[in-house]
Scaffold this motif. Structure first.
Motif, PDB file in Angstrom:
ATOM      1  N   GLU A 163       0.824  -1.200   0.000  1.00  0.00           N
ATOM      2  CA  GLU A 163       0.000   0.000   0.000  1.00  0.00           C
ATOM      3  C   GLU A 163       0.864   1.257   0.000  1.00  0.00           C
ATOM      4  N   GLN A 164       1.982   1.221   0.744  1.00  0.00           N
ATOM      5  CA  GLN A 164       2.830   2.407   0.856  1.00  0.00           C
ATOM      6  C   GLN A 164       3.525   2.731  -0.469  1.00  0.00           C
ATOM      7  N   THR A 165       4.020   1.710  -1.167  1.00  0.00           N
ATOM      8  CA  THR A 165       4.795   1.948  -2.391  1.00  0.00           C
ATOM      9  C   THR A 165       3.937   1.943  -3.648  1.00  0.00           C
ATOM     10  N   GLY A 166       2.784   1.295  -3.591  1.00  0.00           N
ATOM     11  CA  GLY A 166       1.939   1.221  -4.778  1.00  0.00           C
ATOM     12  C   GLY A 166       2.305   0.094  -5.722  1.00  0.00           C
ATOM     13  N   TYR A 167       3.344  -0.679  -5.385  1.00  0.00           N
ATOM     14  CA  TYR A 167       3.742  -1.811  -6.220  1.00  0.00           C
ATOM     15  C   TYR A 167       3.026  -3.072  -5.745  1.00  0.00           C
ATOM     16  N   PRO A 168       2.589  -3.954  -6.658  1.00  0.00           N
ATOM     17  CA  PRO A 168       2.075  -5.256  -6.228  1.00  0.00           C
ATOM     18  C   PRO A 168       3.186  -6.040  -5.535  1.00  0.00           C
ATOM     19  N   ARG A 169       2.778  -6.962  -4.662  1.00  0.00           N
ATOM     20  CA  ARG A 169       3.764  -7.734  -3.905  1.00  0.00           C
ATOM     21  C   ARG A 169       4.678  -8.518  -4.856  1.00  0.00           C
ATOM     22  N   GLU A 170       4.116  -9.072  -5.929  1.00  0.00           N
ATOM     23  CA  GLU A 170       4.915  -9.856  -6.868  1.00  0.00           C
ATOM     24  C   GLU A 170       5.977  -8.995  -7.543  1.00  0.00           C
ATOM     25  N   GLU A 171       5.653  -7.697  -7.744  1.00  0.00           N
ATOM     26  CA  GLU A 171       6.598  -6.797  -8.399  1.00  0.00           C
ATOM     27  C   GLU A 171       7.658  -6.307  -7.424  1.00  0.00           C
ATOM     28  N   LEU A 172       7.232  -6.120  -6.130  1.00  0.00           N
ATOM     29  CA  LEU A 172       8.190  -5.661  -5.125  1.00  0.00           C
ATOM     30  C   LEU A 172       9.298  -6.675  -4.909  1.00  0.00           C
ATOM     31  N   ILE A 173       8.915  -7.968  -4.835  1.00  0.00           N
ATOM     32  CA  ILE A 173       9.907  -9.011  -4.581  1.00  0.00           C
ATOM     33  C   ILE A 173      10.853  -9.079  -5.793  1.00  0.00           C
TER      34      ILE A 173
END
Length: 815
Positions: A163-173
């Protein structure tokens, strides 16, 4: 385990836990003190109960053998018990079958497991809470790789990070937190220094500017620590968004701007009495420019004497931590002498006092208003003494209790019977009486909090009279002290009127309930008896009677319980007050029945009476042994009740007529096929229960079509009525005769044995006699008949027996 009842009672009494001795059917035979304490019942109450009485419907109730088996297996049972107050208590059951005085009993130990259950629930909640901690933590959490080329690569992230970064979890990893998300590194430490500290096992913290996927910039406070993750070294990074906090600091600047524009005089000084800040109003009051105020000390701006005697001592006390509030006069360059209300409070930073903040408000105009108010008080005092209601003025003690009367008007003296001098030496609590006097402290607390209270109280006059009063009290300040002004109204007459109104409302409510209750009754007897019961709750009487018209007489149908023989008798229409009421169709009532010559009382003690017609159906009558016991309101209630009673009698009679029509054939007045279908199932169940049998006789009128064609349908109808009469007259009262359809009839005979053949023969003889005597048709009337039997022992349904009778009837018809 064998024991006597006495030994058993002595044994369980000594046990610390709740213990029950029960029969195998669940009746409670004995309990110990522990059981009484657990459930809040006395022993006498518990031994009158069953185990099922203590278990709510949605909780399991266990039989003795279940408890015994569970106890032997080492796995006690759990259920819920309900104590006397209705509280549900989780309990553990252990038990053993014992023998008491030769009778098998169940000894059950009941243990309160409320605390254990609560602990288990808390443990489960804790597990779930810790399981959700990572995912539901409000701060963004990243788990990143430490060391090597891909140092800082994100291995995992929680939903807050998404939520803080706006990136999906799959994209963050797989992204690198330092290279892909951070846009401005920490100023307190370099990434290289931080990586070195993490490698050495230290925890680091810093502030960092980041950019979200949509390009939004935000600031975070970051705490990073070394952890193990899936068997390898990693870093746990907790990132708290402080963007709003930074905005708050900017808002502080705007707050200073707001202070600058305040009409109050606001300034701050340090411990040496030098100015740190002063707003525009303060600077303007003393004629100092904004840039110059910080060059002054308080002593330089004020006159030296004023500073030393009035201001400095108060600033010194404030520097010690005391909050100071006072009023004083200051000379304004343009407005001359002004009156100020001044507040000093310590200027703190991390609990250390660095100076004093002063807020000064010009109250010159308010003081003028207070002077005008005092002048008005004199005028209002004159009004005070001329008021129509009693008025009291009193103060409050330091403890918040009512003080002595300070002023009291003439109406108060007259109402209470005291002289003015006597009352001025008393307190309000000395004239308060009754239970509400105990509530005075709570009333005073509410008055202090809200400033006004209206309540009722009971005053006691000098001669002991109790006077109900309504008091409206107002709290205000007079000469710097709190005062209470109370306007007191004698509500004796209003109370009497209210009581009379309440009594009338109670009667009307009873009447409304009575109508509802009457409408729920299904038979005429139920309606009449309910009306008597309702009248007893509404009117004070010795005798109540409801009589209905039967021909020329009015016959008692329902009356008060416990009447002596002969107190309720029939009357002819027009005879006595009862008969006269029916004949005239009007209510007759009086204070004493002896004053009415037409009356024929059945008891010499009868006096006041009300006699009301129930339309043209009957009469409703109540009698008291007291002269003048009834008034016009009682008469009106009796008439309303009689009107509703008339409607309900008509209703139940109509319902009964409709029911009879619904189950009877309109031509022959025999039961119809609908009624037969409703009762057949009941008869079958009765046969199964008592091992009885049924017989069915099906009958069909031969040549019936010829009768209709030759003699008209009216003659055919008459033939059907004659056949119906023959059937009814030649079967038993217990047998059911049904017009089954068209010219078919059915007789259902219960408990017949071999007697059905006798019935058939009797019918055939009766039919021969009818043919000999009747000239309705010119050829012999005959019936085709078929008989079948059914019993629960047969391997067929009752419908098969009916079919058999029908088939036999058609065989007979073909002969």
């Amino acid at each position: 385990m064998d024991c006597s009842d006495r030994d058993c009672r002595k044994f369980i009494k000594q046990l610390p836990e709740a213990v029950f001795v029960e029969t195998l059917e669940g009746d409670i035979v004995d309990v110990n003190n522990g059981a009484c304490e657990l459930l809040g019942y006395t022993r006498a109450e518990l031994v009158q109960m069953e185990v099922g009485d203590l278990v709510p419907k949605d909780a399991p109730a266990f039989l003795p053998d279940q408890i015994d088996e569970a106890t032997r297996s080492g796995e006690p049972l759990e259920t819920i018990n309900v104590d006397k107050a209705g509280k549900e208590i989780p309990v553990e059951l252990r038990g053993k079958l014992i023998e008491v005085d030769g009778k098998e009993r169940m000894l059950v130990s009941v243990r309160d497991i409320s605390e254990r259950k609560a602990a288990e629930e808390e443990l489960n909640r804790s597990k779930k809470r810790y399981q959700r901690y990572f995912e539901e933590l409000g701060d963004a959490v990243f788990i990143t790789k430490v060391g090597e080329e891909d140092h800082g690569r994100i291995l995992d992230a929680n939903s807050a990070a998404v939520e803080q970064t706006g990136y999906p979890r799959e994209e963050l990893i797989g992204m690198n937190v330092e290279e892909d998300i951070a846009v401005e590194g920490p100023k307190s430490i370099t990434y290289e220094e931080g990586d070195s500290k993490l490698t050495q096992g230290e925890t680091i913290s810093f502030r960092e500017k980041k950019r979200s996927k949509d390009g939004r910039y935000f600031w975070t406070d970051v705490v990073v620590t070394r952890i193990g993750y899936k068997g390898r070294s990693a870093a746990l990074s907790i990132n708290r968004d402080i963007t709003e906090r930074k905005k708050a600091k900017e808002q502080l600047k705007r707050y200073k701007m707001a202070v600058e524009g305040s009409e109050d005089l606001i300034a701050a000084v340090d411990q040496d009495y030098n100015y740190l800040f002063a707003n525009r109003a303060y600077r303007g009051f003393y004629g100092v420019d904004g840039a110059e105020i910080e060059r002054y000390s308080v002593g330089e701006l004020l006159k030296d004497k004023t500073f030393r005697q009035e201001v400095k001592p108060r600033i010194d006390r404030c520097l010690e931590g005391e909050r100071i509030e006072y009023e004083m006069e200051r000379t304004h360059p343009a407005k001359e002498l002004r009156q100020l209300k001044i507040l000093y409070y310590p200027l703190r930073e991390e609990e250390k006092i660095h100076g004093v903040v002063a807020i000064m408000r010009d109250i010159t105009e308010r003081k003028k208003a207070e002077t005008e108010l005092r002048q008005k008080e004199k005028k209002y005092r004159q009004i005070f003494n001329k008021a129509n209601d009693a008025m009291y003025l009193h103060g409050l003690t330091e403890e918040g209790k009512p003080g002595k009367f300070l002023e009291i008007n003439d109406v108060a003296c007259e109402m209470l019977g005291y002289s003015r001098e006597e009352l001025l030496d008393m307190k309000p609590t000395e004239i308060d009486a009754g239970e509400r006097a105990m509530e005075v402290p709570d009333i005073i607390d509410s008055l202090i909090e809200e400033g006004q209270q209206t309540f009722e109280m009971l005053h006691e006059a000098k001669d002991g009279r109790k006077i109900p009063v309504e008091i409206s009290s107002h709290l205000f300040e007079m000469n710097g002290e709190e005062r209470v002004l109370s306007i007191v109204r004698d509500v004796t007459e209003r109370k009497r009127s209210q009581q009379a109104l309440n009594e009338e409302r109670d009667k009307l409510r009873h009447l409304h309930d009575a109508v509802d209750e009457l409408q729920q009754q299904n038979t005429e007897d139920e309606v009449l008896q309910t009306a008597v019961d309702v009248a007893e709750s509404m009117l004070d009487f010795r005798f109540c009677d409801i009589s209905l018209v039967e021909g020329d007489y009015i016959v008692p149908k329902a009356s008060t319980n416990g009447l002596a023989s002969g107190e309720s008798v029939p009357f002819k229409v027009g005879e006595g007050i009862t008969g006269k009421t029916i004949k005239k169709g009007e209510t007759i009532w009086g204070d004493d029945v002896r004053n009415h010559p037409e009356a024929k009382p059945t008891n010499d003690d009868f006096r006041a009476f009300i006699s009301v017609p129930i339309g043209n159906l009957g009469n409703f009558q109540v009698i008291s042994e007291e002269v003048g016991a009834f008034d016009e309101e009682d008469v009106e209630l009796a008439e309303i009740l009689a009107d509703h009673l008339q409607e309900e009698i008509k209703r139940v009679r109509l319902e009964e007529d409709l029911r009879e029509q619904a189950i009877h054939d309109p031509l022959t007045n025999l039961y119809n096929r609908r009624y037969f279908n409703e009762t057949l199932g009941e008869e079958v169940e009765r046969c199964k229960r008592y091992d009885k049998s049924l017989a069915f006789l099906m009958a069909d009128v031969n040549r019936f079509k010829e009768i209709n064609d030759r003699y008209t349908h009216q003659t055919g109808d008459e033939v059907l009525r004659e056949v119906a009469s023959l059937l009814q007259e030649n079967v038993r009262d217990a047998d059911t005769v049904v017009r089954y359809g068209g010219d078919e009839f059915l007789v259902m005979m219960t408990q017949t044995g071999e007697g059905v053949e006798t019935t058939v023969n009797r019918l055939k003889k009766a039919l021969k006699d009818w043919n000999r005597e009747s000239d309705l048709i010119d050829f012999p009337l005959t019936l085709a008949m078929g008989v079948s039997h059914w019993s629960p022992k047969q391997k067929r349904d009752v419908e098969d027996a009916l079919k058999e009778a029908d088939e036999k009837m058609y065989e007979d018809k073909q002969r």
